[in-house]
Write a protein that holds these residues in place. Structure first.
Motif, short mmCIF file in Angstrom:
data_model
loop_
_atom_site.label_atom_id
_atom_site.label_comp_id
_atom_site.label_asym_id
_atom_site.label_seq_id
_atom_site.Cartn_x
_atom_site.Cartn_y
_atom_site.Cartn_z
N ALA A 1 37.95 21.85 -62.31
CA ALA A 1 38.04 20.72 -63.24
C ALA A 1 39.49 20.46 -63.66
CB ALA A 1 37.16 20.98 -64.47
N ILE A 2 40.23 21.52 -63.93
CA ILE A 2 41.64 21.40 -64.29
C ILE A 2 42.43 20.78 -63.14
CG2 ILE A 2 43.74 22.72 -64.80
CD1 ILE A 2 41.84 24.69 -66.36
N ARG A 3 42.21 21.28 -61.92
CA ARG A 3 42.93 20.79 -60.75
C ARG A 3 42.61 19.33 -60.46
NH1 ARG A 3 40.97 19.81 -56.16
NH2 ARG A 3 39.18 21.18 -56.37
N GLU A 4 41.31 18.99 -60.43
CA GLU A 4 40.93 17.61 -60.11
C GLU A 4 41.49 16.62 -61.12
OE1 GLU A 4 39.66 16.20 -57.55
OE2 GLU A 4 38.80 17.87 -56.43
N THR A 5 41.45 16.97 -62.39
CA THR A 5 41.98 16.06 -63.42
C THR A 5 43.48 15.84 -63.22
OG1 THR A 5 40.26 16.77 -64.95
CG2 THR A 5 42.15 15.61 -65.89
N LEU A 6 44.21 16.91 -62.95
CA LEU A 6 45.65 16.78 -62.73
C LEU A 6 45.93 15.94 -61.48
CD1 LEU A 6 48.53 17.53 -63.58
CD2 LEU A 6 48.29 19.61 -62.18
N THR B 1 32.43 33.63 -63.27
CA THR B 1 32.86 33.66 -61.88
C THR B 1 33.20 35.10 -61.52
OG1 THR B 1 33.76 31.43 -62.06
CG2 THR B 1 34.50 32.75 -60.19
N HIS B 2 32.42 35.67 -60.63
CA HIS B 2 32.71 37.03 -60.20
C HIS B 2 34.03 37.05 -59.44
CE1 HIS B 2 32.32 40.89 -58.14
NE2 HIS B 2 31.46 41.20 -59.09
N GLU C 1 38.20 29.05 -56.04
CA GLU C 1 38.46 28.62 -57.42
C GLU C 1 37.18 28.67 -58.25
OE1 GLU C 1 40.19 24.68 -57.51
OE2 GLU C 1 38.44 23.78 -56.60
N SER C 2 37.36 28.84 -59.54
CA SER C 2 36.23 28.80 -60.46
C SER C 2 35.92 27.33 -60.78
CB SER C 2 36.58 29.54 -61.75
OG SER C 2 37.56 28.81 -62.49
N LEU C 3 34.79 27.09 -61.40
CA LEU C 3 34.43 25.73 -61.80
C LEU C 3 35.44 25.16 -62.79
CD1 LEU C 3 30.62 26.36 -62.18
CD2 LEU C 3 31.65 24.77 -60.55
N TYR D 1 24.16 16.19 -54.84
CA TYR D 1 25.34 16.65 -55.56
C TYR D 1 24.92 17.35 -56.83
CZ TYR D 1 28.13 13.79 -52.45
OH TYR D 1 28.72 13.26 -51.34
N LEU D 2 25.54 18.48 -57.10
CA LEU D 2 25.34 19.23 -58.34
C LEU D 2 26.67 19.14 -59.09
CD1 LEU D 2 23.28 21.02 -59.79
CD2 LEU D 2 24.29 22.98 -58.63
N ARG D 3 26.67 18.42 -60.21
CA ARG D 3 27.90 18.12 -60.95
C ARG D 3 27.95 18.93 -62.24
NH1 ARG D 3 30.20 12.38 -63.43
NH2 ARG D 3 30.92 12.03 -61.31
N PHE D 4 29.06 19.63 -62.42
CA PHE D 4 29.33 20.34 -63.66
C PHE D 4 30.32 19.48 -64.44
CE2 PHE D 4 27.73 23.49 -60.85
CZ PHE D 4 27.11 24.44 -61.63
N ALA D 5 29.88 18.94 -65.57
CA ALA D 5 30.72 18.03 -66.35
C ALA D 5 31.33 18.77 -67.54
CB ALA D 5 29.90 16.84 -66.83
N PHE D 6 32.64 18.73 -67.61
CA PHE D 6 33.39 19.42 -68.66
C PHE D 6 33.94 18.42 -69.67
CE2 PHE D 6 33.38 22.26 -65.10
CZ PHE D 6 33.21 23.51 -65.68
N VAL D 7 34.08 18.90 -70.88
CA VAL D 7 34.68 18.13 -71.97
C VAL D 7 36.01 18.79 -72.31
CG1 VAL D 7 34.41 17.45 -74.39
CG2 VAL D 7 32.42 17.51 -72.88
N GLY D 8 37.02 17.97 -72.60
CA GLY D 8 38.30 18.55 -72.95
C GLY D 8 39.30 17.52 -73.39
N GLU D 9 40.55 17.96 -73.41
CA GLU D 9 41.65 17.14 -73.92
C GLU D 9 42.77 17.10 -72.90
OE1 GLU D 9 42.55 19.68 -77.18
OE2 GLU D 9 40.91 18.91 -78.42
N VAL D 10 43.58 16.07 -73.01
CA VAL D 10 44.78 15.96 -72.18
C VAL D 10 45.95 15.54 -73.07
CG1 VAL D 10 43.58 15.39 -70.02
CG2 VAL D 10 44.30 13.55 -71.55
N GLY D 11 47.13 15.86 -72.60
CA GLY D 11 48.34 15.36 -73.25
C GLY D 11 48.79 14.10 -72.53
N ASP D 12 50.07 13.84 -72.59
CA ASP D 12 50.61 12.69 -71.87
C ASP D 12 50.66 12.98 -70.38
OD1 ASP D 12 50.99 11.25 -74.22
OD2 ASP D 12 52.98 12.12 -74.55
#
Length: 165
Positions: free
Chosen positions: A51-56, A157-158, A45-47, A87-98
């Motif tokens: 992030a999408i998977r972990e949040t869900l 991501t190659h 998976e890409s970074l 640990y090397l953490r990539f922190a993303f910003v975004g939005e969620v619905g309900d």
């Protein structure tokens, strides 16, 4: 002896809505702790996908990333006899619905909830990682200064990283 150093790659999401941040309460070896939706990058998976998977998985919210907040590194002291871990953490910003109320949260996640920055700061003793507060502070500083997030185009991501070997 030559030792190869391998920090664990993790992702986290910083999500603000109406002045509150989406946080998870989770069981850890150190007791119940607070964290952003976060977890390890998995093979194939890409970074951004991580992030999408972990949040869900941790919040039942579908995450729509809009940018990269930053890249963070920290060390976790190992428990008796265990080595320290970086640990090397990539922190993303975004939005969620309900949230999808039919979705079961990941094992160990007690709940996902919204909390103000001030309340989160007051509960630092419960944070799973010192990077959690740092990410919130950096998010607020960037937002308040009107600085844009790092473009997701900065992450490449190659195809050989997510496809068959």
């Amino acid at each position: 002896m030559d030792i190869r150093w391998k920090p664990a790659v993790t992702v986290a999401t910083v999500i603000e809505r109406d002045g509150a941040f989406l946080i998870v309460e989770e069981d850890t070896p150190d007791g119940v702790r607070l964290n952003q939706p976060a977890g390890h990058l998995e093979p194939g998976e890409s970074l951004v996908d991580a992030a999408i998977r972990e949040t869900l998985e941790e919040t039942a919210h579908a995450f729509r990333p809009v940018g990269l907040l930053g890249i963070y590194m920290s060390r976790f002291a190992g428990r008796s006899g265990e080595p320290d871990r970086a640990y090397l953490r990539f922190a993303f910003v975004g939005e969620v619905g309900d949230p999808d109320l039919t979705r079961k949260l990941d094992t160990g996640i007690r709940r996902a909830f919204w909390i103000s920055a001030d309340e989160l700061h007051a509960r630092q003793a419960e944070h799973r990682s010192p990077l959690m507060q740092q990410c919130v502070d950096d998010y607020l500083a960037a937002r308040n200064a009107g600085r844009p997030w790092i473009s997701l185009d900065a992450l490449y991501t190659h195809p050989n990283a997510i496809g068959p070997a």
